[in-house]
Design a protein around this motif. Structure first.
Motif, PDB file in Angstrom:
ATOM      1  N   TRP A 108      -1.853  -7.775  -8.860  1.00  0.00           N
ATOM      2  CA  TRP A 108      -1.207  -8.521  -9.942  1.00  0.00           C
ATOM      3  C   TRP A 108      -0.543  -9.815  -9.463  1.00  0.00           C
ATOM      4  O   TRP A 108      -0.308 -10.724 -10.260  1.00  0.00           O
ATOM      5  CB  TRP A 108      -0.175  -7.633 -10.638  1.00  0.00           C
ATOM      6  CG  TRP A 108      -0.764  -6.365 -11.156  1.00  0.00           C
ATOM      7  CD1 TRP A 108      -0.666  -5.127 -10.607  1.00  0.00           C
ATOM      8  CD2 TRP A 108      -1.589  -6.220 -12.313  1.00  0.00           C
ATOM      9  NE1 TRP A 108      -1.373  -4.210 -11.343  1.00  0.00           N
ATOM     10  CE2 TRP A 108      -1.948  -4.848 -12.411  1.00  0.00           C
ATOM     11  CE3 TRP A 108      -2.064  -7.106 -13.283  1.00  0.00           C
ATOM     12  CZ2 TRP A 108      -2.751  -4.363 -13.427  1.00  0.00           C
ATOM     13  CZ3 TRP A 108      -2.860  -6.609 -14.301  1.00  0.00           C
ATOM     14  CH2 TRP A 108      -3.197  -5.250 -14.370  1.00  0.00           C
ATOM     15  N   ILE A 109      -0.191  -9.874  -8.182  1.00  0.00           N
ATOM     16  CA  ILE A 109       0.481 -11.080  -7.683  1.00  0.00           C
ATOM     17  C   ILE A 109      -0.483 -12.061  -7.043  1.00  0.00           C
ATOM     18  O   ILE A 109      -0.082 -13.159  -6.666  1.00  0.00           O
ATOM     19  CB  ILE A 109       1.591 -10.722  -6.666  1.00  0.00           C
ATOM     20  CG1 ILE A 109       0.980 -10.150  -5.378  1.00  0.00           C
ATOM     21  CG2 ILE A 109       2.593  -9.759  -7.265  1.00  0.00           C
ATOM     22  CD1 ILE A 109       1.994  -9.969  -4.274  1.00  0.00           C
ATOM     23  N   ILE A 110      -1.766 -11.652  -6.914  1.00  0.00           N
ATOM     24  CA  ILE A 110      -2.724 -12.546  -6.272  1.00  0.00           C
ATOM     25  C   ILE A 110      -2.864 -13.875  -7.011  1.00  0.00           C
ATOM     26  O   ILE A 110      -2.864 -14.942  -6.389  1.00  0.00           O
ATOM     27  CB  ILE A 110      -4.094 -11.845  -6.131  1.00  0.00           C
ATOM     28  CG1 ILE A 110      -4.007 -10.763  -5.044  1.00  0.00           C
ATOM     29  CG2 ILE A 110      -5.192 -12.857  -5.782  1.00  0.00           C
ATOM     30  CD1 ILE A 110      -5.286  -9.961  -4.878  1.00  0.00           C
ATOM     31  N   PRO A 111      -2.981 -13.912  -8.365  1.00  0.00           N
ATOM     32  CA  PRO A 111      -3.077 -15.226  -9.041  1.00  0.00           C
ATOM     33  C   PRO A 111      -1.881 -16.135  -8.765  1.00  0.00           C
ATOM     34  O   PRO A 111      -2.062 -17.328  -8.500  1.00  0.00           O
ATOM     35  CB  PRO A 111      -3.160 -14.841 -10.523  1.00  0.00           C
ATOM     36  CG  PRO A 111      -3.712 -13.461 -10.525  1.00  0.00           C
ATOM     37  CD  PRO A 111      -3.124 -12.797  -9.318  1.00  0.00           C
ATOM     38  N   ALA A 112      -0.662 -15.562  -8.834  1.00  0.00           N
ATOM     39  CA  ALA A 112       0.526 -16.378  -8.549  1.00  0.00           C
ATOM     40  C   ALA A 112       0.539 -16.833  -7.101  1.00  0.00           C
ATOM     41  O   ALA A 112       0.946 -17.963  -6.789  1.00  0.00           O
ATOM     42  CB  ALA A 112       1.790 -15.583  -8.869  1.00  0.00           C
ATOM     43  N   LEU A 113       0.090 -15.957  -6.181  1.00  0.00           N
ATOM     44  CA  LEU A 113       0.052 -16.312  -4.766  1.00  0.00           C
ATOM     45  C   LEU A 113      -0.930 -17.442  -4.517  1.00  0.00           C
ATOM     46  O   LEU A 113      -0.630 -18.400  -3.795  1.00  0.00           O
ATOM     47  CB  LEU A 113      -0.328 -15.077  -3.943  1.00  0.00           C
ATOM     48  CG  LEU A 113      -0.230 -15.206  -2.424  1.00  0.00           C
ATOM     49  CD1 LEU A 113       1.209 -15.457  -2.008  1.00  0.00           C
ATOM     50  CD2 LEU A 113      -0.763 -13.946  -1.753  1.00  0.00           C
ATOM     51  N   VAL A 114      -2.092 -17.342  -5.140  1.00  0.00           N
ATOM     52  CA  VAL A 114      -3.096 -18.404  -4.992  1.00  0.00           C
ATOM     53  C   VAL A 114      -2.578 -19.722  -5.562  1.00  0.00           C
ATOM     54  O   VAL A 114      -2.758 -20.795  -4.969  1.00  0.00           O
ATOM     55  CB  VAL A 114      -4.415 -17.994  -5.680  1.00  0.00           C
ATOM     56  CG1 VAL A 114      -5.388 -19.164  -5.727  1.00  0.00           C
ATOM     57  CG2 VAL A 114      -5.037 -16.804  -4.955  1.00  0.00           C
ATOM     58  N   MET A 132       0.843  -1.192   0.000  1.00  0.00           N
ATOM     59  CA  MET A 132       0.000   0.000   0.000  1.00  0.00           C
ATOM     60  C   MET A 132       0.875   1.238   0.000  1.00  0.00           C
ATOM     61  O   MET A 132       1.863   1.298   0.720  1.00  0.00           O
ATOM     62  CB  MET A 132      -0.904   0.012   1.242  1.00  0.00           C
ATOM     63  CG  MET A 132      -1.727  -1.252   1.414  1.00  0.00           C
ATOM     64  SD  MET A 132      -3.047  -1.411   0.204  1.00  0.00           S
ATOM     65  CE  MET A 132      -4.192  -0.241   0.888  1.00  0.00           C
ATOM     66  N   THR A 133       0.524   2.231  -0.791  1.00  0.00           N
ATOM     67  CA  THR A 133       1.314   3.440  -0.866  1.00  0.00           C
ATOM     68  C   THR A 133       0.436   4.652  -0.621  1.00  0.00           C
ATOM     69  O   THR A 133      -0.772   4.634  -0.847  1.00  0.00           O
ATOM     70  CB  THR A 133       1.967   3.581  -2.243  1.00  0.00           C
ATOM     71  OG1 THR A 133       0.945   3.637  -3.223  1.00  0.00           O
ATOM     72  CG2 THR A 133       2.893   2.419  -2.528  1.00  0.00           C
ATOM     73  N   THR A 134       1.086   5.713  -0.160  1.00  0.00           N
ATOM     74  CA  THR A 134       0.396   6.977   0.065  1.00  0.00           C
ATOM     75  C   THR A 134       1.004   8.011  -0.846  1.00  0.00           C
ATOM     76  O   THR A 134       2.216   8.203  -0.869  1.00  0.00           O
ATOM     77  CB  THR A 134       0.546   7.434   1.528  1.00  0.00           C
ATOM     78  OG1 THR A 134       0.028   6.421   2.363  1.00  0.00           O
ATOM     79  CG2 THR A 134      -0.221   8.733   1.756  1.00  0.00           C
ATOM     80  N   GLU A 135       0.197   8.708  -1.635  1.00  0.00           N
ATOM     81  CA  GLU A 135       0.681   9.709  -2.567  1.00  0.00           C
ATOM     82  C   GLU A 135       0.328  11.094  -2.049  1.00  0.00           C
ATOM     83  O   GLU A 135      -0.772  11.335  -1.543  1.00  0.00           O
ATOM     84  CB  GLU A 135       0.051   9.505  -3.949  1.00  0.00           C
ATOM     85  CG  GLU A 135       0.484   8.215  -4.615  1.00  0.00           C
ATOM     86  CD  GLU A 135      -0.126   8.090  -6.000  1.00  0.00           C
ATOM     87  OE1 GLU A 135       0.223   7.123  -6.692  1.00  0.00           O
ATOM     88  OE2 GLU A 135      -0.938   8.956  -6.353  1.00  0.00           O
ATOM     89  N   ASN A 193      -0.856  -1.009  -4.868  1.00  0.00           N
ATOM     90  CA  ASN A 193       0.064  -0.759  -5.962  1.00  0.00           C
ATOM     91  C   ASN A 193       0.125  -1.977  -6.876  1.00  0.00           C
ATOM     92  O   ASN A 193      -0.531  -2.023  -7.908  1.00  0.00           O
ATOM     93  CB  ASN A 193       1.438  -0.420  -5.410  1.00  0.00           C
ATOM     94  CG  ASN A 193       2.160   0.603  -6.273  1.00  0.00           C
ATOM     95  OD1 ASN A 193       1.610   1.082  -7.232  1.00  0.00           O
ATOM     96  ND2 ASN A 193       3.378   0.906  -5.918  1.00  0.00           N
ATOM     97  N   GLY A 194       0.934  -2.993  -6.501  1.00  0.00           N
ATOM     98  CA  GLY A 194       1.086  -4.159  -7.363  1.00  0.00           C
ATOM     99  C   GLY A 194       0.449  -5.411  -6.816  1.00  0.00           C
ATOM    100  O   GLY A 194       0.530  -6.476  -7.431  1.00  0.00           O
ATOM    101  N   TYR A 195      -0.201  -5.296  -5.643  1.00  0.00           N
ATOM    102  CA  TYR A 195      -0.737  -6.490  -5.010  1.00  0.00           C
ATOM    103  C   TYR A 195      -1.772  -7.242  -5.848  1.00  0.00           C
ATOM    104  O   TYR A 195      -1.754  -8.482  -5.883  1.00  0.00           O
ATOM    105  CB  TYR A 195      -1.331  -6.134  -3.638  1.00  0.00           C
ATOM    106  CG  TYR A 195      -0.294  -5.724  -2.633  1.00  0.00           C
ATOM    107  CD1 TYR A 195       0.542  -6.675  -2.057  1.00  0.00           C
ATOM    108  CD2 TYR A 195      -0.145  -4.397  -2.273  1.00  0.00           C
ATOM    109  CE1 TYR A 195       1.517  -6.293  -1.147  1.00  0.00           C
ATOM    110  CE2 TYR A 195       0.823  -4.012  -1.365  1.00  0.00           C
ATOM    111  CZ  TYR A 195       1.658  -4.960  -0.800  1.00  0.00           C
ATOM    112  OH  TYR A 195       2.612  -4.589   0.088  1.00  0.00           O
TER     113      TYR A 195
END
Length: 305
Positions: A24-30, A1-4, A20-22
């Motif tokens: 996108w990595i959910i399928p690989a994580l699952v 998580m980022t704060t702008e 941010n990029g989380y």
């Protein structure tokens, strides 16, 4: 998580938190958790059972399968073959890979053709090549015929049918198959070395051997470490070539952990024992990778002092 922080009219305000990029990595994580790690956990559970893979009521035996493994001479024989296999194949493939990469970085004709010839064995399926190697190294095969042709008939023997020569043949086949991968990795690593440094060394009188030993070899050390880790894990997982060429024989002369796990789990239906061997293989693979990585890190820190 980022704060702008966004500037508007001379004032700073904080936008809402957004990922941010989380996503996108959910399928690989699952996939990793749901398939890989679940399979490891389920295998660990099966390793505590006395089960044939079919019976609906497997018997829990705790750690008896692991005790049986440590008392099994075939397990220790397979482990010894794995160690010898790793040391010999890694050393020869590393040497050939760096030699080929160095030669093809020099000014020679037909570089593209040589690269293809060296790399082709990597993409050939072992299932296709296994019958060829059985024929070549058979008692009446082409290798013995070649020895006879050159007047070395006294060296002819059944290479795959005797314990003293079966394992070296398996190692030779593996070296032939995977040297091309080492070559490609070293070739790419050498491309990152500044050619001006090598040219300066030549102008100072350094020969080819000295340049390779003192400049190129240290420059590709990271690649060598990566190859060592891959070779160690590959040696522990070796299955296709010894199974297809010699079926682990003769007299367990080419038995590896992979072939032993298959033999115990499928033909002999000792699924619990095979699962225990799989867990031991996993522990050995992770341990060897960590040891190689740590030793390389310690050596790098020592040399930087």
């Amino acid at each position: 998580m980022t704060t702008e922080l966004i500037v508007t009219g001379g004032r700073k305000r904080t936008s809402r938190l957004r990922p941010n990029g989380y996503p996108w990595i959910i399928p690989a994580l699952v996939l990793s958790i749901g398939v890989v790690y679940f399979s490891i956990g389920f295998t660990a559970y099966i390793s505590t059972l006395d089960w044939d893979g079919i019976s609906p009521n497997p018997e829990s035996v705790g750690g008896a399968n692991f005790v049986e493994a440590f008392q099994d001479p075939v397990f220790w024989m397979a482990l010894w073959h794995t160690v010898v296999f790793f040391v010999v194949t890694f050393a020869i493939q590393t040497f050939l890979g760096i030699v080929f990469a160095t030669l093809l970085h020099s000014q020679i004709w037909f570089k593209g053709l040589y690269k293809v010839i060296i790399f082709v064995p990597v993409v050939l399926a072992p299932a296709i090549m296994a019958p060829v190697f059985r024929q070549i190294f058979g008692a009446d095969g082409q290798f013995n015929a070649m020895l006879e042709f050159f007047g070395l008939g006294f060296l002819a023997q059944p290479w795959l049918a005797q314990s003293s020569t079966a394992l070296p043949i398996i190692m030779a086949v593996t070296i032939w198959q995977w040297t091309g991968l080492n070559f490609i990795l070293y070739y790419a690593a050498m491309s990152q070395i500044d050619p001006e440094i090598l040219e300066a060394a030549r102008m100072d009188g350094a020969g080819n051997v000295r340049i390779v030993a003192s400049m190129i070899w240290p420059g590709v050390r990271g690649t060598t470490i990566a190859i060592a880790i891959l070779s160690a894990i590959g040696a522990l997982k070796t299955f296709d070539v010894p199974y297809l060429v010699t079926n682990g024989g003769p007299n367990y002369a080419t038995e590896f952990l992979g072939t032993l796990i298959y033999r115990e789990s499928i033909p002999l239906a000792h699924v619990g024992y095979g699962a225990a061997l799989s867990i031991l293989l996993l522990v050995l693979a992770v341990t060897m990778a960590l040891v190689i990585q740590m030793r390389a890190k310690d050596r790098k820190e020592f040399e930087s002092v």
